[in-house]
Scaffold this active site. Sequence first.
Site, PDB file in Angstrom:
ATOM      1  N   ASN A  83       0.405  -8.063   5.203  1.00 40.67           N
ATOM      2  CA  ASN A  83      -0.508  -6.685   5.897  1.00 40.67           C
ATOM      3  C   ASN A  83      -1.381  -6.752   6.633  1.00 40.67           C
ATOM      4  O   ASN A  83      -1.009  -6.108   7.410  1.00 40.67           O
ATOM      5  CB  ASN A  83      -0.792  -5.340   4.369  1.00 40.67           C
ATOM      6  CG  ASN A  83      -0.787  -4.365   4.898  1.00 40.67           C
ATOM      7  OD1 ASN A  83      -0.158  -3.658   5.498  1.00 40.67           O
ATOM      8  ND2 ASN A  83      -2.326  -3.029   4.888  1.00 40.67           N
ATOM      9  N   GLU A 109      -2.183 -16.706  -1.283  1.00 43.77           N
ATOM     10  CA  GLU A 109      -1.603 -15.735  -1.959  1.00 43.77           C
ATOM     11  C   GLU A 109      -0.787 -16.440  -2.443  1.00 43.77           C
ATOM     12  O   GLU A 109       0.439 -17.491  -2.710  1.00 43.77           O
ATOM     13  CB  GLU A 109      -0.777 -14.895  -1.022  1.00 43.77           C
ATOM     14  CG  GLU A 109       0.880 -13.996  -1.634  1.00 43.77           C
ATOM     15  CD  GLU A 109      -0.509 -13.064  -2.764  1.00 43.77           C
ATOM     16  OE1 GLU A 109      -0.050 -12.562  -4.090  1.00 43.77           O
ATOM     17  OE2 GLU A 109      -1.033 -12.395  -2.391  1.00 43.77           O
ATOM     18  N   TYR A 142      -6.052 -13.122  -1.206  1.00 47.09           N
ATOM     19  CA  TYR A 142      -4.932 -12.113  -1.877  1.00 47.09           C
ATOM     20  C   TYR A 142      -4.133 -11.646  -0.868  1.00 47.09           C
ATOM     21  O   TYR A 142      -4.213 -10.705  -0.351  1.00 47.09           O
ATOM     22  CB  TYR A 142      -5.889 -11.461  -1.958  1.00 47.09           C
ATOM     23  CG  TYR A 142      -7.197 -11.975  -3.270  1.00 47.09           C
ATOM     24  CD1 TYR A 142      -6.728 -12.756  -4.055  1.00 47.09           C
ATOM     25  CD2 TYR A 142      -8.543 -11.992  -2.352  1.00 47.09           C
ATOM     26  CE1 TYR A 142      -8.248 -13.170  -5.012  1.00 47.09           C
ATOM     27  CE2 TYR A 142      -9.444 -12.325  -3.455  1.00 47.09           C
ATOM     28  CZ  TYR A 142      -9.516 -12.732  -5.000  1.00 47.09           C
ATOM     29  OH  TYR A 142     -10.343 -13.157  -5.570  1.00 47.09           O
ATOM     30  N   GLU A 176     -10.238   3.554  -3.145  1.00 49.53           N
ATOM     31  CA  GLU A 176     -10.209   2.521  -1.674  1.00 49.53           C
ATOM     32  C   GLU A 176     -11.376   2.287  -1.211  1.00 49.53           C
ATOM     33  O   GLU A 176     -11.738   3.114  -0.296  1.00 49.53           O
ATOM     34  CB  GLU A 176      -8.601   2.738  -1.082  1.00 49.53           C
ATOM     35  CG  GLU A 176      -8.402   0.807  -0.984  1.00 49.53           C
ATOM     36  CD  GLU A 176      -7.748   0.287  -1.600  1.00 49.53           C
ATOM     37  OE1 GLU A 176      -6.824  -0.775  -0.925  1.00 49.53           O
ATOM     38  OE2 GLU A 176      -7.288   1.262  -2.939  1.00 49.53           O
ATOM     39  N   GLN A 188       0.888  -1.259   0.092  1.00 49.37           N
ATOM     40  CA  GLN A 188      -0.091  -0.190   0.233  1.00 49.37           C
ATOM     41  C   GLN A 188       0.748   1.060   0.216  1.00 49.37           C
ATOM     42  O   GLN A 188       1.763   0.975   1.111  1.00 49.37           O
ATOM     43  CB  GLN A 188      -1.126  -0.314   1.467  1.00 49.37           C
ATOM     44  CG  GLN A 188      -1.908  -1.348   1.277  1.00 49.37           C
ATOM     45  CD  GLN A 188      -3.063  -0.687   0.340  1.00 49.37           C
ATOM     46  OE1 GLN A 188      -3.691  -0.101  -0.378  1.00 49.37           O
ATOM     47  NE2 GLN A 188      -3.976  -1.684   0.318  1.00 49.37           N
ATOM     48  N   CYS A 199     -10.094  -1.975  -4.308  1.00 50.18           N
ATOM     49  CA  CYS A 199      -9.142  -1.228  -5.417  1.00 50.18           C
ATOM     50  C   CYS A 199     -10.179  -0.613  -6.029  1.00 50.18           C
ATOM     51  O   CYS A 199     -10.518   0.225  -7.284  1.00 50.18           O
ATOM     52  CB  CYS A 199      -7.690  -1.545  -5.036  1.00 50.18           C
ATOM     53  SG  CYS A 199      -7.523  -2.990  -6.492  1.00 50.18           S
ATOM     54  N   ASP A 238      -9.117  -9.177  -0.133  1.00 45.82           N
ATOM     55  CA  ASP A 238      -8.616  -8.058  -0.906  1.00 45.82           C
ATOM     56  C   ASP A 238      -8.424  -8.146  -2.109  1.00 45.82           C
ATOM     57  O   ASP A 238      -6.840  -8.188  -2.693  1.00 45.82           O
ATOM     58  CB  ASP A 238      -7.433  -7.615   0.112  1.00 45.82           C
ATOM     59  CG  ASP A 238      -6.867  -6.138  -0.023  1.00 45.82           C
ATOM     60  OD1 ASP A 238      -7.396  -5.918  -0.644  1.00 45.82           O
ATOM     61  OD2 ASP A 238      -5.832  -5.707  -0.499  1.00 45.82           O
TER      62      ASP A 238
END
Length: 367
Positions: free
Chosen positions: A215, A231, A210, A352, A182, A318, A293
Amino acid sequence: MSDYTQQLQDKKDHLKTLFAGLDVPEWEVYESPDKHYRMRAEFRIWHEGGEMFYAMFEKGQKAGGASLIRCDRFEAASEAVNRLMPELIAVAAQSAELRNRWYAVEFLSTLSGEMLVTMIYHKRLDNEWMQAAQALQQQLDISVIGRSRGQKIVLKQDYVTETLKVGNRDFRYRQIEGSFTQPNAAVCQKMLEWACGAAEGLDGDLLELYCGNGNFTLPLSEKFERVLATEISKTSVSAAQWNIEANRIGNIKIARLSAEEFTEAYTGKREFKRLKDGGIALTDYAFSTIFVDPPRAGIDEETLKLVSQFDNIIYISCNPETLRTNLDTLAETHTVERAALFDQFPFTHHIESGVLLKKKILGKSKR
């Protein structure tokens, strides 16, 4: 009304219009600083009449003199990037090895001022370049990577370590050059706080799709018994594993699977050696919540069917257009309990957002 306040209001109005017809609560709005908010920045290096300077180009126009924008400073970038910009160009200008055929530069900084600089060239990088770059690295107290076609030369390290505060705890993150992070650290901290608030009281186990470098995974792990995060990027998985160990978190496991692959594993369509090798048995988990995400394209149809099975969904987006499309489906089984706008990208059209959804009870809304 300031320019910043106006552009933020425009984004909120856009979301209200876009989500009209859906039962969405009042949007919580999380502001960004109006300058020095980007931890990353990229520039072309423009050579003209013996001078060298940073450049960008008008959006939608071909890169060239007609669309050139000289950037001696860049207000959106962090203060650390702005301090380094003139120093880097001045030192590089004194060295033919560093100056010649230098094509572009990428800065990656942290809130503490740590700096990684990737210098991109249209020439083969040799020992003479390495010696000059090492001297520059030492003089400016930064980490330097040299890139050219088929070459990546890491002089010290290819990452920075960011520290983000969530609640009363600091979390350390390894952010690797070229991988997604980010860019707006101040807003990222607000996003993490919001996600943790949304997860308050949900308990049970968490599934995350994801997950990137972890994060959201790290702070959310404090809200659940166990976390299984997926991921597909090897680089991101490696960073996530480092982050888990560095923060001494013991209830997270990472599976290197795409969202589509995990859906196949979860529904029993396929078995994956990667899960077995990682000591992951899906039947051991009692998932109460899923955190997603996804990329700009949103969640694919099969994965959306999986997501809709969970009692609680925390969805960070996003791309509000694909979020709206996904919510049209999820609204059949869930209600939107919270909705938030995060101004991750001030003065751009990018938005976002985040929503918390809970499964309907007997066809009735919980709200």
